[in-house]
Motif scaffolding. Sequence first.
Motif, PDB file in Angstrom:
ATOM      1  N   VAL A 107      31.473  30.222 -37.135  1.00 22.92           N
ATOM      2  CA  VAL A 107      33.006  29.858 -36.666  1.00 22.92           C
ATOM      3  C   VAL A 107      33.601  31.167 -36.223  1.00 22.92           C
ATOM      4  O   VAL A 107      34.007  32.108 -37.282  1.00 22.92           O
ATOM      5  CB  VAL A 107      33.580  29.130 -38.023  1.00 22.92           C
ATOM      6  CG1 VAL A 107      35.082  28.701 -37.319  1.00 22.92           C
ATOM      7  CG2 VAL A 107      32.825  27.980 -38.356  1.00 22.92           C
ATOM      8  N   VAL A 108      33.981  31.433 -34.978  1.00 24.44           N
ATOM      9  CA  VAL A 108      34.595  32.544 -34.687  1.00 24.44           C
ATOM     10  C   VAL A 108      35.939  32.408 -34.270  1.00 24.44           C
ATOM     11  O   VAL A 108      36.540  31.324 -33.669  1.00 24.44           O
ATOM     12  CB  VAL A 108      33.796  33.056 -33.166  1.00 24.44           C
ATOM     13  CG1 VAL A 108      34.396  34.127 -32.538  1.00 24.44           C
ATOM     14  CG2 VAL A 108      32.446  33.074 -33.463  1.00 24.44           C
TER      15      VAL A 108
ATOM     16  N   THR B 277      38.477  22.146 -28.777  1.00 22.21           N
ATOM     17  CA  THR B 277      38.896  23.092 -29.224  1.00 22.21           C
ATOM     18  C   THR B 277      38.532  23.781 -30.796  1.00 22.21           C
ATOM     19  O   THR B 277      38.692  24.784 -31.122  1.00 22.21           O
ATOM     20  CB  THR B 277      40.445  23.058 -29.370  1.00 22.21           C
ATOM     21  OG1 THR B 277      40.541  21.451 -30.117  1.00 22.21           O
ATOM     22  CG2 THR B 277      41.494  23.114 -28.332  1.00 22.21           C
ATOM     23  N   GLY B 278      37.277  22.786 -31.040  1.00 21.70           N
ATOM     24  CA  GLY B 278      36.724  23.163 -32.301  1.00 21.70           C
ATOM     25  C   GLY B 278      37.122  22.307 -33.630  1.00 21.70           C
ATOM     26  O   GLY B 278      36.817  22.642 -34.678  1.00 21.70           O
ATOM     27  N   LYS B 279      37.449  21.130 -33.388  1.00 19.36           N
ATOM     28  CA  LYS B 279      38.143  20.342 -34.414  1.00 19.36           C
ATOM     29  C   LYS B 279      36.665  19.833 -35.201  1.00 19.36           C
ATOM     30  O   LYS B 279      36.722  19.785 -36.610  1.00 19.36           O
ATOM     31  CB  LYS B 279      38.783  18.801 -33.765  1.00 19.36           C
ATOM     32  CG  LYS B 279      39.945  19.121 -33.091  1.00 19.36           C
ATOM     33  CD  LYS B 279      40.612  17.967 -32.652  1.00 19.36           C
ATOM     34  CE  LYS B 279      39.851  17.157 -31.512  1.00 19.36           C
ATOM     35  NZ  LYS B 279      39.814  17.834 -30.319  1.00 19.36           N
TER      36      LYS B 279
ATOM     37  N   VAL C 299      37.162  25.625 -25.608  1.00 20.23           N
ATOM     38  CA  VAL C 299      35.789  26.541 -26.213  1.00 20.23           C
ATOM     39  C   VAL C 299      34.416  25.956 -25.852  1.00 20.23           C
ATOM     40  O   VAL C 299      33.480  26.633 -25.456  1.00 20.23           O
ATOM     41  CB  VAL C 299      35.834  26.739 -28.095  1.00 20.23           C
ATOM     42  CG1 VAL C 299      34.600  27.557 -28.416  1.00 20.23           C
ATOM     43  CG2 VAL C 299      36.947  27.074 -28.297  1.00 20.23           C
TER      44      VAL C 299
ATOM     45  N   SER D  47      40.558  18.397 -26.520  1.00 22.06           N
ATOM     46  CA  SER D  47      39.071  18.391 -26.509  1.00 22.06           C
ATOM     47  C   SER D  47      38.548  19.530 -26.474  1.00 22.06           C
ATOM     48  O   SER D  47      38.841  20.631 -25.682  1.00 22.06           O
ATOM     49  CB  SER D  47      38.593  17.411 -25.343  1.00 22.06           C
ATOM     50  OG  SER D  47      37.400  17.001 -25.416  1.00 22.06           O
TER      51      SER D  47
ATOM     52  N   HIS E  78      29.782  35.794 -28.953  1.00 19.21           N
ATOM     53  CA  HIS E  78      28.944  34.996 -29.870  1.00 19.21           C
ATOM     54  C   HIS E  78      27.972  33.799 -29.072  1.00 19.21           C
ATOM     55  O   HIS E  78      26.676  33.829 -29.814  1.00 19.21           O
ATOM     56  CB  HIS E  78      29.938  34.203 -30.680  1.00 19.21           C
ATOM     57  CG  HIS E  78      29.484  33.024 -31.306  1.00 19.21           C
ATOM     58  ND1 HIS E  78      28.655  33.059 -32.737  1.00 19.21           N
ATOM     59  CD2 HIS E  78      29.391  31.573 -31.417  1.00 19.21           C
ATOM     60  CE1 HIS E  78      28.242  31.972 -33.234  1.00 19.21           C
ATOM     61  NE2 HIS E  78      28.978  31.091 -32.432  1.00 19.21           N
TER      62      HIS E  78
ATOM     63  N   ASP F  31      35.645  10.903 -35.280  1.00 16.22           N
ATOM     64  CA  ASP F  31      36.203  11.762 -34.462  1.00 16.22           C
ATOM     65  C   ASP F  31      36.928  10.660 -33.360  1.00 16.22           C
ATOM     66  O   ASP F  31      36.418   9.539 -33.338  1.00 16.22           O
ATOM     67  CB  ASP F  31      35.061  12.428 -33.575  1.00 16.22           C
ATOM     68  CG  ASP F  31      35.394  13.424 -32.656  1.00 16.22           C
ATOM     69  OD1 ASP F  31      36.469  13.913 -32.798  1.00 16.22           O
ATOM     70  OD2 ASP F  31      34.814  13.965 -32.192  1.00 16.22           O
TER      71      ASP F  31
HETATM   72  N1  ATP Z   1      35.983  28.764 -33.644  1.00 24.34           N
HETATM   73  C1  ATP Z   1      34.568  28.387 -32.994  1.00 24.34           C
HETATM   74  N2  ATP Z   1      33.534  29.246 -33.039  1.00 24.34           N
HETATM   75  C2  ATP Z   1      32.331  29.025 -32.595  1.00 24.34           C
HETATM   76  N3  ATP Z   1      32.088  28.051 -31.754  1.00 24.34           N
HETATM   77  C3  ATP Z   1      33.161  27.202 -31.580  1.00 24.34           C
HETATM   78  C4  ATP Z   1      34.528  27.240 -32.023  1.00 24.34           C
HETATM   79  N4  ATP Z   1      35.062  26.349 -31.598  1.00 24.34           N
HETATM   80  C5  ATP Z   1      34.527  25.409 -31.198  1.00 24.34           C
HETATM   81  N5  ATP Z   1      33.108  25.926 -30.732  1.00 24.34           N
HETATM   82  C6  ATP Z   1      32.137  25.207 -30.228  1.00 24.34           C
HETATM   83  O1  ATP Z   1      32.638  24.584 -28.971  1.00 24.34           O
HETATM   84  C7  ATP Z   1      32.202  23.363 -28.748  1.00 24.34           C
HETATM   85  C8  ATP Z   1      33.218  22.054 -28.910  1.00 24.34           C
HETATM   86  O2  ATP Z   1      33.809  22.194 -30.339  1.00 24.34           O
HETATM   87  P1  ATP Z   1      33.746  20.788 -31.087  1.00 24.34           P
HETATM   88  O3  ATP Z   1      32.962  19.897 -30.555  1.00 24.34           O
HETATM   89  O4  ATP Z   1      34.181  21.223 -32.260  1.00 24.34           O
HETATM   90  O5  ATP Z   1      35.374  20.550 -30.310  1.00 24.34           O
HETATM   91  P2  ATP Z   1      36.242  19.090 -30.503  1.00 24.34           P
HETATM   92  O6  ATP Z   1      37.656  19.671 -30.725  1.00 24.34           O
HETATM   93  O7  ATP Z   1      35.835  18.387 -31.724  1.00 24.34           O
HETATM   94  O8  ATP Z   1      35.903  18.363 -29.243  1.00 24.34           O
HETATM   95  P3  ATP Z   1      36.130  17.006 -28.961  1.00 24.34           P
HETATM   96  O9  ATP Z   1      37.518  16.328 -29.101  1.00 24.34           O
HETATM   97  O10 ATP Z   1      35.912  16.757 -27.595  1.00 24.34           O
HETATM   98  O11 ATP Z   1      35.127  16.084 -29.980  1.00 24.34           O
HETATM   99  C9  ATP Z   1      31.046  23.247 -29.947  1.00 24.34           C
HETATM  100  O12 ATP Z   1      29.784  23.456 -29.225  1.00 24.34           O
HETATM  101  C10 ATP Z   1      31.495  24.119 -30.926  1.00 24.34           C
HETATM  102  O13 ATP Z   1      30.280  24.809 -31.621  1.00 24.34           O
END
Ligand code: ATP
Length: 559
Positions: free
Chosen positions: A209-210, A241-243, A425, A239, A393, A308
């Motif tokens: 997690v970066v 953002t890393g949720k 991201v 969407s 990363h 989700d």
């Molecule tokens: N802080 C972070 N560090 C490393 N990778 C990240 C980070 N945030 C997001 N990612 C990467 O970006 C991609 C999207 O992240 P994630 O699925 O968590 O987003 P989300 O907000 O849940 O999207 P959605 O709303 O579309 O489901 C993933 O492949 C995840 O590994």
Amino acid sequence: MIATAGNRASESRASLELVTVYEISKILTSSLDVSRTLRESLNVLQSLLGFRRSMVLLKEEDEDELELFVSVGLNAAEAQLARYQPGEGVIGRVFSLGTPNVIPDIASEPLFLNRTGSLDENAGGPPTAFVAVPIRTATHVIGVLTIDRKGEDSGGYARDLRLLSMVANLIGQAVTLRRIVTEDRERLILQTEHERDARNKTVFTLDNVVGASERMQQVFAEAHMVAPSRSTVLLRGESGTGKEVIARAVHELSPRANKPFVKVNCAALSETLLESELFGHEKGAFTGAAGVRKGRFEMADGGTLFMDEIGDISPAFQTKLLRVLQEREFERVGGNKPIKVDVRLICATNRNLEKMVSAGTFRSDLYFRINVISIFLPPLRERPNDIPALASHFLQRFNEENDRHIALTDAAQGVLQHCYWPGNVRELENCIERVATMTRTDRVDMHDFPCTHNRCLTQVLHFVKKDDAVAPAEAGAVGLEAPQAPAGFTPGASPATPASSAPAGSAAADGKPEGERERLIWAMEQARGVRAKAARLLNITGRQMGYALKKYDIQVRRF
Ligand SMILES: Nc1ncnc2c1ncn2[C@@H]1O[C@H](COP(=O)(O)OP(=O)(O)OP(=O)(O)O)[C@@H](O)[C@H]1O
């Protein structure tokens, strides 16, 4: 003598009808490729019975209009126009009322909208009759079958009606079967995802997690604070953002880390499927339920359930979920034994739940149940100093997996820094993977990004709808308009989004670009944002299209 000739004519018509129904039933059961079998069926109708034009219009569950699925006798421009709201014109009424309609002369029928130009084509000629019959499943109307023919006596219409009703029944069965099989396939895909999640769990570490920015440091601090308790967490943010990343982090930091982390994507499943996925089902609960199956609540017992896209569940399902959250027990579908589980719930959404509550589309009591602790994930454009660390990363991961030593030049870093990143991201991740895959050297320079050659489509396609934009409480996250290209860039013609656009010369022989994401974007462009039409271009169902658009985080608008 005359009576005998009449009898003979009606006998031969009856046997022609029988042959037609027989041929069509053979075609419809020959394959699950419904667009092909329906087109062939309409061809049979036309060649055996001499109709001028015919159409099958279907309404997909997630669309609000009836749209043309297949047709015979319409050119491409006319076919584009064949879409109707339920209740609109003759076709919309047949759909809403579920009763057939015969118009002996379309020229004198005020309800006939003439959207596809039937009337103009026939100007000056004998009257054109129009027959429309509903297409049904066992429970409801899903579409309409229509034909145009030159005027005939009323006996002819009655026969047309009878025959078309039989054909519409066959079509209804074929479409239902296709939908059941598709849903089953989607369930299997999700099951595989779950198994993959379970495997990935072993390699998930917080090192993955970066986020060096102050905003992300704040998010990490909140994740640490909430992790030890059992409180429900609501993750908000656009969407990509890393949720999900943060949901996993909360689980990993919690005392439940050694128990399962189970995910369900509420937007990807129909209501019935979601119910059986979450709560499981007993043997024989519905057709195809051959054995007892545990739902995801049970699978997550002792651990965490990540729901989700919680903002996408139907009002009826909101009520069911609320009951389970209140009573902390549920029954499997088709069962009556209460089941209790110890599950920590983490929900996520990119919708504006408060707006939905005010509009009455999301239950306020459910909102208060899930919104115990909220964590806001800021969009990437609001934390640009995370971009270099995230990029390196993703590049490092690519290098390790592919035994390469690729690095970004400063100019390439500059391109990343100036992008608006509407897909956040996830889009950056895809962009790095794409550019690293395409480069032959160990240096990625600014010109290696498709956007610098004006080939990045995502800037055109991505947008955030004002009303649906994320969450209110976070500064800067309210009511986002369509993204503006950053200063110094011309929208649509500049290196604004070096994400995942098709690389030069990547079109396949069929004219469609290569790569799943590019094909989706291409199809949505061709269909001018009409999802069902785009799905047909790719030979997939509307539901699969919706799922794929979500998977690749492609947000589109109608042109
Ligand atoms: N802080 C972070 N560090 C490393 N990778 C990240 C980070 N945030 C997001 N990612 C990467 O970006 C991609 C999207 O992240 P994630 O699925 O968590 O987003 P989300 O907000 O849940 O999207 P959605 O709303 O579309 O489901 C993933 O492949 C995840 O590994």
